[in-house]
Design a protein around this motif. Structure first.
Motif, mmCIF file in Angstrom:
data_model
loop_
_atom_site.group_PDB
_atom_site.id
_atom_site.type_symbol
_atom_site.label_atom_id
_atom_site.label_comp_id
_atom_site.label_asym_id
_atom_site.label_seq_id
_atom_site.Cartn_x
_atom_site.Cartn_y
_atom_site.Cartn_z
ATOM 1 N N ASP A 51 36.397 27.802 66.409
ATOM 2 C CA ASP A 51 37.236 28.661 67.613
ATOM 3 C C ASP A 51 36.468 29.911 67.801
ATOM 4 N N ILE A 52 35.817 30.119 68.833
ATOM 5 C CA ILE A 52 34.971 31.410 69.079
ATOM 6 C C ILE A 52 35.962 32.468 69.715
ATOM 7 N N ASN A 53 37.096 32.194 70.081
ATOM 8 C CA ASN A 53 37.934 33.154 70.695
ATOM 9 C C ASN A 53 37.823 34.400 70.352
ATOM 10 N N LEU A 54 37.932 34.887 69.030
ATOM 11 C CA LEU A 54 38.015 36.095 68.380
ATOM 12 C C LEU A 54 36.452 36.812 68.392
ATOM 13 N N SER A 55 35.659 36.069 68.568
ATOM 14 C CA SER A 55 34.250 36.605 68.438
ATOM 15 C C SER A 55 33.982 37.656 69.432
ATOM 16 N N LYS A 56 33.311 38.672 69.107
ATOM 17 C CA LYS A 56 32.968 39.890 70.082
ATOM 18 C C LYS A 56 31.629 39.526 70.656
ATOM 19 N N ALA A 57 30.863 38.619 70.115
ATOM 20 C CA ALA A 57 29.859 37.840 70.848
ATOM 21 C C ALA A 57 30.109 36.898 71.935
ATOM 22 N N SER A 58 29.360 36.892 72.822
ATOM 23 C CA SER A 58 29.450 35.533 74.096
ATOM 24 C C SER A 58 29.088 34.215 73.555
ATOM 25 N N PHE A 59 29.380 33.276 73.919
ATOM 26 C CA PHE A 59 29.344 31.930 73.601
ATOM 27 C C PHE A 59 27.772 31.797 73.287
ATOM 28 N N HIS A 60 26.863 32.219 74.205
ATOM 29 C CA HIS A 60 25.413 32.131 74.217
ATOM 30 C C HIS A 60 24.887 32.890 72.864
ATOM 31 N N ASP A 61 25.283 34.105 72.725
ATOM 32 C CA ASP A 61 25.075 34.936 71.500
ATOM 33 C C ASP A 61 25.110 34.189 70.360
ATOM 34 N N GLN A 63 25.665 30.969 69.822
ATOM 35 C CA GLN A 63 24.937 29.758 69.871
ATOM 36 C C GLN A 63 23.318 30.080 69.626
ATOM 37 N N GLU A 64 22.513 31.305 69.948
ATOM 38 C CA GLU A 64 21.654 31.567 69.919
ATOM 39 C C GLU A 64 21.333 32.298 68.331
ATOM 40 N N ASN A 65 22.195 32.784 67.834
ATOM 41 C CA ASN A 65 22.416 33.337 66.331
ATOM 42 C C ASN A 65 22.203 32.125 65.474
ATOM 43 N N LEU A 66 23.060 31.276 65.701
ATOM 44 C CA LEU A 66 23.342 30.092 64.749
ATOM 45 C C LEU A 66 22.026 29.366 64.844
ATOM 46 N N ARG A 67 21.380 29.064 66.125
ATOM 47 C CA ARG A 67 20.006 28.290 66.089
ATOM 48 C C ARG A 67 18.888 29.086 65.414
ATOM 49 N N LYS A 68 18.958 30.548 65.577
ATOM 50 C CA LYS A 68 17.981 31.223 64.728
ATOM 51 C C LYS A 68 18.237 31.039 63.282
ATOM 52 N N LEU A 69 19.426 31.196 62.472
ATOM 53 C CA LEU A 69 19.750 30.947 61.407
ATOM 54 C C LEU A 69 19.050 29.593 60.880
ATOM 55 N N GLY A 70 19.255 28.634 61.620
ATOM 56 C CA GLY A 70 18.824 27.132 61.398
ATOM 57 C C GLY A 70 17.321 27.250 61.133
ATOM 58 N N GLU A 71 16.824 27.959 62.219
ATOM 59 C CA GLU A 71 15.223 27.963 62.429
ATOM 60 C C GLU A 71 14.779 28.667 61.037
ATOM 61 N N ASN A 73 16.002 28.773 58.114
ATOM 62 C CA ASN A 73 16.456 28.008 57.105
ATOM 63 C C ASN A 73 15.905 26.640 56.849
ATOM 64 N N GLY A 74 15.318 26.055 58.013
ATOM 65 C CA GLY A 74 14.779 24.669 58.025
ATOM 66 C C GLY A 74 15.889 23.609 58.253
ATOM 67 N N ILE A 75 16.808 24.326 58.763
ATOM 68 C CA ILE A 75 17.878 23.327 59.324
ATOM 69 C C ILE A 75 18.270 23.056 60.974
ATOM 70 N N SER A 76 18.676 22.390 61.204
ATOM 71 C CA SER A 76 19.145 22.131 62.597
ATOM 72 C C SER A 76 20.595 22.497 62.926
ATOM 73 N N ILE A 77 20.987 23.530 63.572
ATOM 74 C CA ILE A 77 22.162 23.998 64.042
ATOM 75 C C ILE A 77 22.389 23.728 65.314
ATOM 76 N N ARG A 78 23.320 23.196 66.015
ATOM 77 C CA ARG A 78 23.562 23.012 67.448
ATOM 78 C C ARG A 78 24.978 23.331 67.674
ATOM 79 N N LEU A 79 25.340 24.236 68.576
ATOM 80 C CA LEU A 79 26.574 24.479 69.088
ATOM 81 C C LEU A 79 26.876 24.264 70.320
ATOM 82 N N GLN A 80 27.988 23.614 70.890
ATOM 83 C CA GLN A 80 28.178 22.836 72.066
ATOM 84 C C GLN A 80 29.839 23.226 72.258
ATOM 85 N N ARG A 81 30.451 23.545 73.704
ATOM 86 C CA ARG A 81 31.428 23.653 74.038
ATOM 87 C C ARG A 81 31.991 22.445 73.875
#
Length: 91
Positions: A51-61, A63-71, A73-81
Motif C-alpha cells: 500500500d503506497i497510500n502513506l508514501s510522500k513520494a509519487s507512485f512513479h518515484d 517505482q523508480e527508486n525500487l528499480r534503481k535499488l534493484g539495479e 544490487n543485481g536484482i530485478s524489482i518491478r512495481l505495478q499498480r
C-alpha cells in the motif's frame, strides 16, 4: 487504499527481503502480504502486495527508486499498480 504488486527476481542470497523491506519502510510503503520461494535451488522469487497510500513520494518515484535499488544490487524489482496487474492476468 493505493495498492501495488511488487515482484523481485534474483539469484538467491542472504538479505534480499531485508534490502527491499527496508527501502519500502524508508518510502513509507506498507507491506500487506508477502510470499517468496527459491526455485531450482538458486532463483529467488518474491511477490508483495503493498500500500503506497502513506508514501510522500509519487507512485512513479517509488517505482523508480525500487528499480534503481534493484539495479544497484543485481536484482530485478518491478512495481505495478494492482489494477494493471489484475487486468493483465484476467482470463
Amino acid at each position: 487504499m493505493n495498492k501495488a504488486v511488487l515482484t523481485v527476481l534474483a539469484k538467491d542470497r542472504v538479505g534480499i527481503i531485508a534490502l527491499v523491506s527496508t527501502r519500502l519502510s524508508q518510502l513509507d510503503v506498507n507491506i500487506l502480504d508477502i510470499t517468496q520461494t527459491v526455485m531450482d535451488e538458486d532463483v529467488f522469487v518474491m511477490l508483495m502486495l503493498v500500500d503506497i497510500n502513506l508514501s510522500k513520494a509519487s507512485f512513479h518515484d517509488v517505482q523508480e527508486n525500487l528499480r534503481k535499488l534493484g539495479e544497484e544490487n543485481g536484482i530485478s524489482i518491478r512495481l505495478q499498480r494492482e489494477e494493471i496487474f489484475d487486468a493483465m492476468h484476467k482470463i
